[in-house]
Motif scaffolding. Structure first.
Motif, PDB file in Angstrom:
ATOM      1  N   UNK A 117     -15.937 -24.467 -14.002  1.00 29.40           N
ATOM      2  CA  UNK A 117     -15.143 -25.390 -13.202  1.00 29.40           C
ATOM      3  C   UNK A 117     -14.248 -26.264 -14.073  1.00 29.40           C
ATOM      4  N   UNK A 118     -13.008 -26.468 -13.628  1.00 28.32           N
ATOM      5  CA  UNK A 118     -12.029 -27.247 -14.378  1.00 28.32           C
ATOM      6  C   UNK A 118     -12.121 -28.736 -14.022  1.00 28.32           C
ATOM      7  N   UNK A 119     -11.143 -29.498 -14.454  1.00 26.61           N
ATOM      8  CA  UNK A 119     -11.159 -30.941 -14.221  1.00 26.61           C
ATOM      9  C   UNK A 119     -11.124 -31.289 -12.737  1.00 26.61           C
ATOM     10  N   UNK A 120     -10.637 -30.372 -11.923  1.00 23.19           N
ATOM     11  CA  UNK A 120     -10.615 -30.569 -10.473  1.00 23.19           C
ATOM     12  C   UNK A 120     -11.876 -30.053  -9.798  1.00 23.19           C
ATOM     13  N   UNK A 121     -12.828 -29.588 -10.631  1.00 25.37           N
ATOM     14  CA  UNK A 121     -14.063 -29.041 -10.091  1.00 25.37           C
ATOM     15  C   UNK A 121     -13.910 -27.658  -9.509  1.00 25.37           C
ATOM     16  N   UNK A 122     -12.818 -26.970  -9.833  1.00 25.55           N
ATOM     17  CA  UNK A 122     -12.516 -25.696  -9.188  1.00 25.55           C
ATOM     18  C   UNK A 122     -12.766 -24.478 -10.077  1.00 25.55           C
ATOM     19  N   UNK A 123     -13.177 -23.416  -9.426  1.00 25.42           N
ATOM     20  CA  UNK A 123     -13.188 -22.080 -10.023  1.00 25.42           C
ATOM     21  C   UNK A 123     -12.438 -21.172  -9.065  1.00 25.42           C
ATOM     22  N   UNK A 124     -11.645 -20.260  -9.608  1.00 27.98           N
ATOM     23  CA  UNK A 124     -10.863 -19.348  -8.767  1.00 27.98           C
ATOM     24  C   UNK A 124     -11.045 -17.913  -9.239  1.00 27.98           C
ATOM     25  N   UNK A 125     -11.134 -17.010  -8.292  1.00 25.58           N
ATOM     26  CA  UNK A 125     -11.312 -15.594  -8.587  1.00 25.58           C
ATOM     27  C   UNK A 125     -10.303 -14.779  -7.776  1.00 25.58           C
ATOM     28  N   UNK A 126      -9.719 -13.780  -8.427  1.00 27.32           N
ATOM     29  CA  UNK A 126      -8.890 -12.795  -7.744  1.00 27.32           C
ATOM     30  C   UNK A 126      -9.761 -11.591  -7.463  1.00 27.32           C
ATOM     31  N   UNK A 127      -9.908 -11.242  -6.204  1.00 28.65           N
ATOM     32  CA  UNK A 127     -10.814 -10.165  -5.837  1.00 28.65           C
ATOM     33  C   UNK A 127     -10.254  -9.425  -4.624  1.00 28.65           C
ATOM     34  N   UNK A 128     -11.109  -8.776  -3.851  1.00 26.06           N
ATOM     35  CA  UNK A 128     -10.693  -8.087  -2.633  1.00 26.06           C
ATOM     36  C   UNK A 128     -11.488  -8.627  -1.452  1.00 26.06           C
ATOM     37  N   UNK A 129     -10.968  -8.433  -0.270  1.00 29.17           N
ATOM     38  CA  UNK A 129     -11.688  -8.792   0.948  1.00 29.17           C
ATOM     39  C   UNK A 129     -12.875  -7.844   1.074  1.00 29.17           C
ATOM     40  N   UNK A 130     -14.112  -8.362   1.104  1.00 26.68           N
ATOM     41  CA  UNK A 130     -15.276  -7.463   1.142  1.00 26.68           C
ATOM     42  C   UNK A 130     -15.436  -6.768   2.481  1.00 26.68           C
ATOM     43  N   UNK A 131     -16.079  -5.623   2.461  1.00 31.69           N
ATOM     44  CA  UNK A 131     -16.383  -4.913   3.688  1.00 31.69           C
ATOM     45  C   UNK A 131     -17.587  -5.509   4.378  1.00 31.69           C
ATOM     46  N   UNK A 132     -17.940  -4.938   5.521  1.00 35.19           N
ATOM     47  CA  UNK A 132     -19.123  -5.359   6.278  1.00 35.19           C
ATOM     48  C   UNK A 132     -20.095  -4.195   6.302  1.00 35.19           C
ATOM     49  N   UNK A 133     -21.285  -4.411   5.753  1.00 37.22           N
ATOM     50  CA  UNK A 133     -22.274  -3.342   5.816  1.00 37.22           C
ATOM     51  C   UNK A 133     -23.322  -3.668   6.877  1.00 37.22           C
ATOM     52  N   UNK A 134     -24.096  -2.674   7.253  1.00 40.70           N
ATOM     53  CA  UNK A 134     -25.012  -2.794   8.382  1.00 40.70           C
ATOM     54  C   UNK A 134     -26.008  -3.939   8.195  1.00 40.70           C
ATOM     55  N   UNK A 135     -26.108  -4.782   9.204  1.00 42.06           N
ATOM     56  CA  UNK A 135     -27.110  -5.832   9.215  1.00 42.06           C
ATOM     57  C   UNK A 135     -26.707  -7.154   8.615  1.00 42.06           C
ATOM     58  N   UNK A 136     -25.497  -7.263   8.028  1.00 40.46           N
ATOM     59  CA  UNK A 136     -25.071  -8.517   7.424  1.00 40.46           C
ATOM     60  C   UNK A 136     -23.659  -8.887   7.845  1.00 40.46           C
ATOM     61  N   UNK A 137     -23.476 -10.192   8.091  1.00 37.85           N
ATOM     62  CA  UNK A 137     -22.142 -10.734   8.321  1.00 37.85           C
ATOM     63  C   UNK A 137     -21.366 -10.666   7.005  1.00 37.85           C
ATOM     64  N   UNK A 138     -20.060 -10.433   7.030  1.00 40.01           N
ATOM     65  CA  UNK A 138     -19.278 -10.377   5.782  1.00 40.01           C
ATOM     66  C   UNK A 138     -19.451 -11.658   4.961  1.00 40.01           C
ATOM     67  N   UNK A 139     -19.761 -11.491   3.681  1.00 43.10           N
ATOM     68  CA  UNK A 139     -20.139 -12.638   2.862  1.00 43.10           C
ATOM     69  C   UNK A 139     -19.833 -12.403   1.390  1.00 43.10           C
ATOM     70  N   UNK A 140     -19.890 -13.480   0.622  1.00 41.44           N
ATOM     71  CA  UNK A 140     -19.743 -13.439  -0.831  1.00 41.44           C
ATOM     72  C   UNK A 140     -20.860 -14.287  -1.426  1.00 41.44           C
ATOM     73  N   UNK A 141     -21.551 -13.742  -2.407  1.00 40.03           N
ATOM     74  CA  UNK A 141     -22.633 -14.452  -3.087  1.00 40.03           C
ATOM     75  C   UNK A 141     -22.081 -15.297  -4.237  1.00 40.03           C
ATOM     76  N   UNK A 142     -22.743 -16.424  -4.502  1.00 40.63           N
ATOM     77  CA  UNK A 142     -22.417 -17.167  -5.723  1.00 40.63           C
ATOM     78  C   UNK A 142     -23.628 -17.939  -6.215  1.00 40.63           C
TER      79      UNK A 142
END
Length: 301
Positions: A189-214
């Motif tokens: 995290x920078x001075x603004x408390x931010x972290x940024x990532x360039x990635x892709x929109x994740x898919x939806x697999x069976x049994x879970x709402x679309x999500x991102x872990x951290x």
């Protein structure tokens, strides 16, 4: 290792097995939390908790919340001098595919010690592996704030992010991509408390709402040093609004499997967000398929 001044020397308490074991782990975590309070530590120390200043409803509209039922951590709401507020969000399971070197990580897989894992663009593999994850571009920004100090920005904490491919698989684990490690990365995290990532929109697999872990670590060393991996770790998940998922699923090639999977799940039936209430974990999203999306979430510690 000297812990971050905001963080207790707590044990790693997440992610044994599949997401379907979440409820059992949450109950165990709650009992551990109550034992911690019984020692009197709760009166003098601030645990590492994740939080969001407001959130969004399932359709992506803005909401404000100061807590959630079923959370595995306590809920803290702080009002800043500017009138804003930030509320703790639940600590969640890391799921079956964290690759964080922990006992919960199948085969003790560890992406965090890979050369090049500290990066902002996580679409391609690193550490000698080749391959790039295809999908609609997504820029993810998390802002870390201190819930004990008027939501002040927090600098110098390490955040590890990972999520599934557009097809719903996880690098290092899923068939056909075990040799890849894309869609995983660490930022500080920078001075603004931010972290940024360039990635892709994740898919939806069976049994879970679309999500991102951290996962949030007190510093970069605690995240990437194999002798210290999982020290003072906290983990949560970010949810994506339904209206934006519908812009991608069934429209963009490669996301075909997500159509039926998304139709069969709701926030209420999801075994993570349904237990804790998704308002505190719902990202604010903007953009479109043509230009890509941005997702933001304010996270309090």
């Amino acid at each position: 290792m000297t812990p971050h001044p905001l963080l207790p020397a707590a044990s790693h308490a997440h992610g044994l097995g599949h997401d379907l074991d979440t409820l059992a782990r949450q109950m165990a975590g709650r009992r551990q939390w109550l034992r911690w309070l019984a020692t009197g530590a709760g009166a003098c120390a601030m645990p590492l908790v994740l939080g969001a200043c407001g959130g969004a409803a399932e359709d992506g509209s803005a909401t404000t919340s100061t807590g959630s039922s079923g959370s595995t951590t306590s809920t803290t709401t702080t009002t800043s001098s500017s009138g804003g507020s930030c509320s703790s969000i639940p600590s969640e399971t890391a799921g079956p595919y964290p690759a964080d070197g922990s006992l919960a990580s199948s085969q003790r897989l560890n992406a965090l010690t890979l050369s090049g894992i500290v990066r902002s663009d996580i679409r391609s593999s690193v550490g000698g592996a080749s391959g790039t994850a295809a999908g609609v571009p997504l820029t993810l920004t998390l802002q870390l704030v201190n819930t004990a100090a008027s939501c002040a920005n927090l600098q110098g904490l390490a955040v590890y992010v990972w999520h599934c491919t557009r097809e719903g698989g996880y690098s290092m684990y899923s068939s056909g991509i075990t040799g890849q490690n894309y869609l995983r990365g660490v930022q500080v995290s920078d001075a603004n408390g931010q972290v940024s990532f360039t990635t892709i929109f994740p898919g939806c697999y069976s049994g879970r709402w679309p999500h991102i872990h951290f996962e949030v670590y007190p510093n970069l060393l605690s995240a990437t040093d194999s002798s210290q991996v999982s020290d003072y770790e906290r983990v949560s998940q970010l949810a994506l609004p339904a209206s934006f998922c519908n812009q991608v699923y069934g429209v963009v090639a490669g996301y075909e499997a997500s159509v039926a999977n998304f139709a069969g799940i709701s926030l209420a039936s999801d075994n993570v967000f349904g237990n804790d209430g998704a308002a505190l974990q719902m990202a604010t999203v903007s953009g479109d398929v043509a230009s890509g999306f941005t997702a933001t979430l304010q996270v309090g510690i």
